[in-house]
Enzyme design. Structure first.
Site, PDB file in Angstrom:
ATOM      1  N   GLU A  19      16.023 -11.438 -69.684  1.00  0.00           N
ATOM      2  CA  GLU A  19      17.291 -11.433 -68.938  1.00  0.00           C
ATOM      3  C   GLU A  19      17.337 -12.606 -67.970  1.00  0.00           C
ATOM      4  OE1 GLU A  19      20.269 -10.617 -68.517  1.00  0.00           O
ATOM      5  OE2 GLU A  19      20.541  -8.541 -67.905  1.00  0.00           O
ATOM      6  N   ASP A  20      18.524 -13.032 -67.640  1.00  0.00           N
ATOM      7  CA  ASP A  20      18.654 -14.083 -66.627  1.00  0.00           C
ATOM      8  C   ASP A  20      18.363 -13.545 -65.226  1.00  0.00           C
ATOM      9  OD1 ASP A  20      20.948 -12.485 -66.615  1.00  0.00           O
ATOM     10  OD2 ASP A  20      22.374 -14.139 -66.770  1.00  0.00           O
TER      11      ASP A  20
ATOM     12  N   ASP B 133      20.168  -7.480 -60.971  1.00  0.00           N
ATOM     13  CA  ASP B 133      20.940  -7.289 -59.751  1.00  0.00           C
ATOM     14  C   ASP B 133      20.801  -5.815 -59.355  1.00  0.00           C
ATOM     15  OD1 ASP B 133      22.752  -7.806 -57.709  1.00  0.00           O
ATOM     16  OD2 ASP B 133      24.507  -7.764 -58.987  1.00  0.00           O
TER      17      ASP B 133
ATOM     18  N   PHE C 244      25.371 -15.403 -54.847  1.00  0.00           N
ATOM     19  CA  PHE C 244      25.787 -15.607 -56.231  1.00  0.00           C
ATOM     20  C   PHE C 244      25.263 -16.951 -56.716  1.00  0.00           C
ATOM     21  CE2 PHE C 244      28.323 -16.445 -59.914  1.00  0.00           C
ATOM     22  CZ  PHE C 244      28.362 -15.198 -60.527  1.00  0.00           C
TER      23      PHE C 244
ATOM     24  N   ARG D  40      26.448 -23.010 -66.852  1.00  0.00           N
ATOM     25  CA  ARG D  40      25.231 -22.545 -67.539  1.00  0.00           C
ATOM     26  C   ARG D  40      24.288 -23.701 -67.843  1.00  0.00           C
ATOM     27  NH1 ARG D  40      26.133 -17.245 -69.140  1.00  0.00           N
ATOM     28  NH2 ARG D  40      28.245 -16.708 -69.801  1.00  0.00           N
TER      29      ARG D  40
HETATM   30  P1  IMP Z   1      23.004  -5.517 -63.002  1.00  0.00           P
HETATM   31  O1  IMP Z   1      23.370  -4.547 -64.087  1.00  0.00           O
HETATM   32  O2  IMP Z   1      23.705  -5.205 -61.717  1.00  0.00           O
HETATM   33  O3  IMP Z   1      21.512  -5.645 -62.804  1.00  0.00           O
HETATM   34  O4  IMP Z   1      23.627  -6.903 -63.400  1.00  0.00           O
HETATM   35  C1  IMP Z   1      22.943  -7.890 -64.054  1.00  0.00           C
HETATM   36  C2  IMP Z   1      23.928  -8.872 -64.642  1.00  0.00           C
HETATM   37  O5  IMP Z   1      24.927  -9.289 -63.669  1.00  0.00           O
HETATM   38  C3  IMP Z   1      23.232 -10.153 -65.046  1.00  0.00           C
HETATM   39  O6  IMP Z   1      22.792 -10.087 -66.375  1.00  0.00           O
HETATM   40  C4  IMP Z   1      24.295 -11.204 -64.846  1.00  0.00           C
HETATM   41  O7  IMP Z   1      25.079 -11.313 -66.014  1.00  0.00           O
HETATM   42  C5  IMP Z   1      25.167 -10.673 -63.759  1.00  0.00           C
HETATM   43  N1  IMP Z   1      24.840 -11.294 -62.453  1.00  0.00           N
HETATM   44  C6  IMP Z   1      24.323 -10.683 -61.372  1.00  0.00           C
HETATM   45  N2  IMP Z   1      24.157 -11.531 -60.347  1.00  0.00           N
HETATM   46  C7  IMP Z   1      24.554 -12.740 -60.794  1.00  0.00           C
HETATM   47  C8  IMP Z   1      24.610 -14.053 -60.174  1.00  0.00           C
HETATM   48  O8  IMP Z   1      24.236 -14.280 -59.009  1.00  0.00           O
HETATM   49  N3  IMP Z   1      25.086 -15.066 -60.968  1.00  0.00           N
HETATM   50  C9  IMP Z   1      25.501 -14.870 -62.247  1.00  0.00           C
HETATM   51  N4  IMP Z   1      25.463 -13.661 -62.855  1.00  0.00           N
HETATM   52  C10 IMP Z   1      25.002 -12.596 -62.136  1.00  0.00           C
HETATM   53 MG    MG Z   2      23.769 -11.093 -67.995  1.00  0.00          MG
END
Ligand code: IMP
Ligand code: MG
Length: 178
Positions: free
Chosen positions: A97-98, A101, A151, A164
């Protein structure tokens, strides 16, 4: 409003950390093949770079997901837009995963993948916004960098599908003017 990007992690720091993580994965898997599952599209650049530093056999697969509901905060109820091409039963799987959050996306995905009975399932994320975690059980096995609650874009991460391709990771800020 104008968008500016304040550099946070340089291309060199990323490359160094990616190589270190690849070393850990190589050691942990002791010659066994791994299937890297990339979560499109943010994980693509990280997965490709990481895979090239692994010294074990590697297979690629890809998933594309979207989350239902509230667009700003991930609801975590995910819809699978593209599922795996190959079965992962009995395989050593690493979900790439990138960024983590709230942890909702990974929580749902890891349940979905565990149901297919892989030999092992690990989570590898380049970035971790640990202070934002809402789901307790999500403990990544491999993490690139812990970052503050900002962000970020670059090295796979987007804002409205852009940035990206940046070689570094930066904090996206909006300022008045054009
Ligand atoms: P989670 O389900 O809240 O953990 O969200 C994770 C997803 O939210 C990641 O795979 C990203 O696609 C997106 N995301 C969360 N924070 C960022 C950020 O700072 N920049 C870009 N995408 C983000
Ligand atoms: Mg993502």
């Amino acid at each position: 409003m104008r968008e500016i990007i304040r550099p946070l992690i340089s291309a060199e720091e990323i490359a160094r950390r990616v190589e270190e993580i690849a070393g850990e994965i190589t050691r942990d898997h002791d010659g066994r093949a791994v299937t890297l599952i990339c979560i499109l599209k943010g994980g693509v650049i990280f997965m490709v770079d990481l895979s090239r530093k692994l010294k074990i056999p590697v297979e690629f697969d890809f998933m594309d997901i979207s989350s239902y509901g509230n667009q700003v905060v991930s609801s975590g109820v995910i819809k699978i837009d593209k599922d795996l091409e190959n079965p992962i039963t009995g395989k050593h799987v690493i979900l790439v995963e990138d960024i983590i959050d709230t942890g909702r996306t990974l929580s749902h995905l890891s349940k979905h993948l565990s149901a297919q009975k892989p030999a092992s399932l690990k989570i590898c994320a380049l970035l971790d916004k640990k202070s934002r975690r809402e789901i307790d059980g999500i403990i990544p096995d491999y993490i690139g960098f812990e970052i503050p609650d900002e962000f970020v874009v670059g090295y796979g991460l987007d804002y409205a599908q852009r940035y990206r391709n940046l070689e570094y990771i930066g904090i996206l800020e909006f300022i008045e003017g054009k």
